[in-house]
Design a protein around this motif. Structure first.
Motif, PDB file in Angstrom:
ATOM      1  N   UNK A 196       0.829  -1.207   0.000  1.00 36.41           N
ATOM      2  CA  UNK A 196       0.000   0.000   0.000  1.00 36.41           C
ATOM      3  C   UNK A 196       0.865   1.259   0.000  1.00 36.41           C
ATOM      4  N   UNK A 197       0.464   2.284  -0.752  1.00 33.62           N
ATOM      5  CA  UNK A 197       1.233   3.542  -0.758  1.00 33.62           C
ATOM      6  C   UNK A 197       1.333   4.174   0.620  1.00 33.62           C
ATOM      7  N   UNK A 198       0.257   4.067   1.385  1.00 35.13           N
ATOM      8  CA  UNK A 198       0.255   4.626   2.734  1.00 35.13           C
ATOM      9  C   UNK A 198      -0.347   3.621   3.708  1.00 35.13           C
ATOM     10  N   UNK A 199      -1.680   3.600   3.784  1.00 33.32           N
ATOM     11  CA  UNK A 199      -2.365   2.656   4.650  1.00 33.32           C
ATOM     12  C   UNK A 199      -3.113   1.636   3.813  1.00 33.32           C
ATOM     13  N   UNK A 200      -3.226   0.409   4.284  1.00 27.58           N
ATOM     14  CA  UNK A 200      -3.890  -0.629   3.495  1.00 27.58           C
ATOM     15  C   UNK A 200      -5.384  -0.355   3.320  1.00 27.58           C
ATOM     16  N   UNK A 201      -5.909  -0.799   2.199  1.00 28.83           N
ATOM     17  CA  UNK A 201      -7.324  -0.674   1.896  1.00 28.83           C
ATOM     18  C   UNK A 201      -8.110  -1.652   2.775  1.00 28.83           C
ATOM     19  N   UNK A 202      -9.023  -1.134   3.597  1.00 25.76           N
ATOM     20  CA  UNK A 202      -9.733  -1.989   4.550  1.00 25.76           C
ATOM     21  C   UNK A 202     -10.669  -2.970   3.855  1.00 25.76           C
ATOM     22  N   UNK A 203     -11.258  -2.571   2.719  1.00 22.64           N
ATOM     23  CA  UNK A 203     -12.125  -3.486   1.984  1.00 22.64           C
ATOM     24  C   UNK A 203     -11.323  -4.673   1.458  1.00 22.64           C
ATOM     25  N   UNK A 204     -10.108  -4.403   0.963  1.00 21.42           N
ATOM     26  CA  UNK A 204      -9.263  -5.488   0.486  1.00 21.42           C
ATOM     27  C   UNK A 204      -8.832  -6.396   1.638  1.00 21.42           C
ATOM     28  N   UNK A 205      -8.544  -5.806   2.780  1.00 19.90           N
ATOM     29  CA  UNK A 205      -8.195  -6.609   3.953  1.00 19.90           C
ATOM     30  C   UNK A 205      -9.364  -7.510   4.344  1.00 19.90           C
ATOM     31  N   UNK A 206     -10.587  -6.971   4.258  1.00 22.58           N
ATOM     32  CA  UNK A 206     -11.771  -7.756   4.605  1.00 22.58           C
ATOM     33  C   UNK A 206     -11.978  -8.896   3.615  1.00 22.58           C
ATOM     34  N   UNK A 207     -11.750  -8.631   2.329  1.00 26.40           N
ATOM     35  CA  UNK A 207     -11.889  -9.685   1.324  1.00 26.40           C
ATOM     36  C   UNK A 207     -10.905 -10.822   1.594  1.00 26.40           C
ATOM     37  N   UNK A 208      -9.678 -10.475   1.916  1.00 22.58           N
ATOM     38  CA  UNK A 208      -8.699 -11.523   2.222  1.00 22.58           C
ATOM     39  C   UNK A 208      -9.094 -12.290   3.484  1.00 22.58           C
TER      40      UNK A 208
END
Length: 307
Positions: A59-71
């Motif tokens: 991630x450029x800065x902070x991770x995408x929470x939706x992508x974290x949830x999908x994983x």
């Protein structure tokens, strides 16, 4: 007076009879939820953390929470699918091992045909999740099925099935990076290889629970191959884990805060091995489960390195 009562053969089992499945789930669903190990989330955490580490690293800065949830959803589903494949292929072995004989298939609660239908259902759910990702991550996800379906066979042919588990469980380190960046790069590759070393450590600890039964029925493992030298080897595996994660963060351009927090994760690994009792089944399981905290510490280190 010395008791002559025989111990209950289910005293040491990986089925949690007092867990949420036994207390709350409707009776017809309990064997399937148990088959997917939904009452034992440690395996899901160990599958998920390499995904989350890689997403955060890319991630450029902070991770995408939706992508974290999908994983997270994908890890629950695919870990369940992997356990179902494992139990179908290992049903005869499981019936001969104290810890596993009460699992749904060897105990007769679920037939092989029913388990196969449940496996198809889980794979379809996994496909729905996978299709939410970019093409590069989808391709890697499809390739991972080859590992999911072959890993359970490795204990029959090699003393190092834990290495194949590492190849399987850390695939998310590649997928997470590809999901964010659309390609692969050295930080993800180094993290993937590093994850294999981590798995060799924690799953050798886990395998010491079953070493007597495994020797009796002819199943191979690093616990049997390494024997009394296991602690030395696990120190080595965990040293490679710490060094590899450090290199991965360096290649990704993380700040010095990353190494500072990562050192806490390294101390946790050292504590695991120093206090581990290889002949104590309960301690083996406790040390194995403690790797959840290692996973959180590494994730915290990556986020700190973004500051």
């Amino acid at each position: 007076m010395t008791s002559t009562a025989k111990p209950d053969p289910t005293d040491f089992t990986d089925i949690r009879r007092d867990g949420w499945i036994g207390r709350w789930a409707p009776a017809p669903f309990r064997p399937y939820l148990t088959l997917a190990r939904l009452d034992r989330p440690i395996g899901t955490w160990l599958l998920l953390f390499p995904c989350w580490w890689s997403v955060a690293l890319a991630a450029p800065r902070w991770p995408d929470l939706w992508m974290m949830a999908l994983f997270a959803i994908g890890a629950v589903v695919m870990r369940g699918a992997g356990c179902t494949v494992n139990d179908i292929l290992d049903r005869k072995f499981d019936a001969m091992v104290e810890r596993t004989r009460s699992r749904p298939i060897p105990s007769g609660q679920v037939s092989v045909r029913q388990a196969l239908a449940f496996l198809v259902f889980q794979l379809l759910l996994g496909l729905v999740v996978l299709l939410q990702f970019p093409p590069a991550a989808i391709g890697l996800g499809v390739l991972s099925l080859a590992l999911v379906f072959t890993y359970p066979l490795m204990k029959r042919i090699t003393w190092w099935p834990q290495a194949f588990l590492g190849l399987t469980f850390n695939w998310g380190a590649l997928m997470g990076w590809a999901a964010v960046r659309g390609d692969l790069d050295w930080p993800a590759v180094v993290m993937y290889v590093t994850g294999i070393a981590w798995t060799l450590g924690y799953d050798t600890i886990y395998a010491h629970q079953d070493k007597e039964d495994d020797a009796r029925i002819g199943v191979k493992s690093t616990a049997l191959r390494l024997g009394d030298t296991s602690k030395i080897w696990i120190y080595g595996f965990y040293t490679l884990t710490y060094a590899g994660l450090g290199l991965s963060g360096r290649l990704a351009g993380l700040s010095g805060l990353y190494l500072m927090v990562l050192s806490l994760a390294g101390l946790h690994l050292a504590w695991q091995v120093a206090t581990w009792r290889p002949d104590d089944q309960n301690d083996c399981l406790d040390k194995f489960k403690s790797n959840r905290w290692f996973g959180w510490l590494v994730l915290a280190a990556i986020l700190a390195g973004k500051l």
